[in-house]
Design a protein around this motif. Sequence first.
Motif, mmCIF file in Angstrom:
data_model
loop_
_atom_site.group_PDB
_atom_site.id
_atom_site.type_symbol
_atom_site.label_atom_id
_atom_site.label_comp_id
_atom_site.label_asym_id
_atom_site.label_seq_id
_atom_site.Cartn_x
_atom_site.Cartn_y
_atom_site.Cartn_z
ATOM 1 N N ARG A 131 -5.998 -7.956 -8.465
ATOM 2 C CA ARG A 131 -7.052 -6.756 -8.328
ATOM 3 C C ARG A 131 -6.131 -5.523 -7.627
ATOM 4 N N VAL A 132 -5.640 -4.928 -8.373
ATOM 5 C CA VAL A 132 -4.649 -3.644 -7.705
ATOM 6 C C VAL A 132 -5.106 -2.468 -8.442
ATOM 7 N N LEU A 133 -5.156 -1.439 -7.228
ATOM 8 C CA LEU A 133 -5.469 -0.093 -7.803
ATOM 9 C C LEU A 133 -4.150 0.490 -7.917
ATOM 10 N N VAL A 134 -3.770 1.131 -9.019
ATOM 11 C CA VAL A 134 -2.741 2.125 -9.174
ATOM 12 C C VAL A 134 -2.840 3.406 -9.814
ATOM 13 N N ASN A 181 1.025 -0.969 0.008
ATOM 14 C CA ASN A 181 -0.088 0.011 -0.068
ATOM 15 C C ASN A 181 1.057 1.152 -0.125
ATOM 16 N N ASP A 182 1.077 1.918 -1.305
ATOM 17 C CA ASP A 182 1.914 3.004 -1.413
ATOM 18 C C ASP A 182 1.185 4.364 -1.520
ATOM 19 N N GLY A 230 -3.533 -4.986 -3.963
ATOM 20 C CA GLY A 230 -2.280 -4.016 -3.564
ATOM 21 C C GLY A 230 -2.755 -2.472 -3.991
ATOM 22 N N ARG A 231 -2.281 -1.538 -3.487
ATOM 23 C CA ARG A 231 -2.418 -0.039 -3.805
ATOM 24 C C ARG A 231 -1.064 0.518 -4.288
ATOM 25 N N LEU A 232 -0.954 0.956 -5.290
ATOM 26 C CA LEU A 232 0.607 1.561 -5.829
ATOM 27 C C LEU A 232 0.419 2.769 -6.217
ATOM 28 N N TYR A 233 1.109 3.730 -5.777
ATOM 29 C CA TYR A 233 1.583 4.999 -6.182
ATOM 30 C C TYR A 233 2.810 5.456 -6.793
#
Length: 752
Positions: A189-192, A77-78, A134-137
């Motif tokens: 299932r990732v949020l970018v 989680n970024d 995951g949540r990537l930034y």
Amino acid sequence: MRDLTGRSLRELARDVRGSSSSLSRYFSGQAVPSWPTVVALCQVAGRDPRPLREVWERARDESRASAESAPSAPVRNDLPHDITAFTGRGRELAALLGAARSSTMVAIDGMGGVGKTALAVHGAHRLAADFPGGRLYLDLHGFTPGREPVEPAEALRVLLAALGVSAGRIPDGVGERSALWRSELAARRVLVLLDNAADAAHVRDLLPGAGRSFVLITSRRRMVGLDGVEPISLDVLPSREAAELFVESAGGMRPGDVGEVVRRCGNLPLAIRVAAARLRHRPAWTLDTLVERLREGELAVSDVFGMSLRQLDAAQRRMFALLGLVPGEDIDAYGAAALAGIPPANARSLLEDLVDVHLLQEPAAGRYRMHDLLRQAARAEEAAADPGPVIARLADYYLSGMLAATKVIELVVVPVPIVVSQRPAALPGLSHDEALDWLDTEWANITATLSLAVELRVDAPAVGLAQCAFVISLGRRGGMPQLCRGLEVSRSAAEALGARRTLASHRYLLGAALLRVGRLDEAVPELEAARALMVAEGDSVGEALALEQLAQVRLYTADAAGAMELLREATGLVPSGASAVRVYIGVRLGRALVLRGEHREARELVLDLLETARGLDRQKVRMCLDVLGRSALGLGDARTALGLAEQAIAISRETRHPVLEAVSRTDAAVALRHLGDIEAATAVHAGALALLEEAGESHRMVHSLLPYAEACLATGDREAAARHFGQALEIATAQGVSYLVATARSALARVP
């Protein structure tokens, strides 16, 4: 096992190459460590790990069974912290949340300061539970003043690494990386969140294909060139929401006209927050007082910043302007002092003043960072000034810090003479560990300053930074391709200086860097040119070092006889007082003897050097131990070879040289193979490869795989030999290292 070591959690984390948080979870029974971690812990405790294997396997199996019915473990989680006092944007937020259920991509566009990132981050936090993968930034820096946008290839490398893809699996080309990125996302299932994109082309290769992942993009430009993207365009805040944001950010209502304040801020969220911060820290002010400060005309964002600047005295305003020129992400008080040419205590006071009025951020204690739009305003303050002298002072600060670090840390290569044009007023105190920590913290800033110094033709600091970065990093940080590029781009600066000795050093180090990334055909002319320049300068030590590197080329291509000829010539050039150079070249000669099978001669030669090495530093001792271990193995004494390799591993751990630790781990794994301890050998070898992958040292990975595969073949394990030879061939082919491709292919053909 932990109690037996007698070490603290932090010391153990360093010794076993793990994190304190992971070890804490292992020791408290919250997680089962990997087998290599158990082996590493046993090595630190001085105990045999084999009796623990059965209980470890039971724990692992029970953990797996439990995981099938337990909630998923925490994932990456970024996301930045959700913005405080988030106000309004109800319609846009609803559109974003709705799009996440029906689309794979949303692009938020709008002018600078309008709140694109705030909305994206707030929405991403609201959606976090829907994306268990995951949540990537990633900030793409499409509009960051003074900084080039993050290239798609680099962005993909960072994103793939965030998904856990090892460096060795990440291909070089943008197309190949993009395909791998889409493949990895398809199963998750990732949020970018891709923040601050320059345009559609900037993010096209970063978008997902099939699957249920979701990408949020922010940009000052509309993404009209992207198919399937749901656009959300932001305008300035409506007056009511702007007023709510101001009151919330100011810490409450005060007498006066809120509407007039936000109107003069252009209803822009960033400008409103800056003005509110001014009010919040002025208890005696009313809104009318603030309006008075804003009444010189209709203000854009830069005008609001101008209002804040007018509250600063001359020294504060100068510091603000100079910080706008900083090429890195952040800076400390010593760096700011160098920028301004003032004592650190004065700089620290000015930095804190700027933090107080929200013209500067302090994301971590003693580290200072400027918002992009504030950076624009700061640069406007110095628009007519030449940035060269300022960047030269900053570069000399980083160079001086690096040179100070070389006095307290062990170096692998013999350092070249480097001159600092302007010594900074002060440097942080640097013990061994403090120096290494300082280098880790400042490394991105150092490389950014190097790039800008090259661009601005600030030649002397640029050359010094590139040279010192290579000397310090060899065997420690990894990233050899990046170090090589730094020396390449600063070569013209070295030529422009007109100092033959400096150019000789630069070409020598560039040749050494090219050698270590496997570009042998390019390394040889650089090293030969360096040697010629050294001869012209009458520098016998420099000539000897150039010959030593040319000998290393011969060793890489299995020409031990040719290497020995060059090394003996180099030995004859070394004056009696140059002990470090004599050990360095002597150890290389010992390696050549080992390669020729002359193991007794190698042992005798290096034993004569060992006492001298002990009087120099631990890394010189480690170099001797490596050769002694290999000669012992060649003489059939695998037990002694293992003991020597373990001593070398301990030295590299203590001096924080993970790449060199991996080299000695490979030697230990080979010795364990010959002792018949296949399980331990496999674990140790896996640990070596993991260190090299983490460091991005693909060339060294191949050099680790080949001897271990040979050991597998020698001990009759044809299947393991074929597997490791095949992996070496795959990596060498992917990296375009032709001489290793031929070696690995030939070795693979020898497997029955």
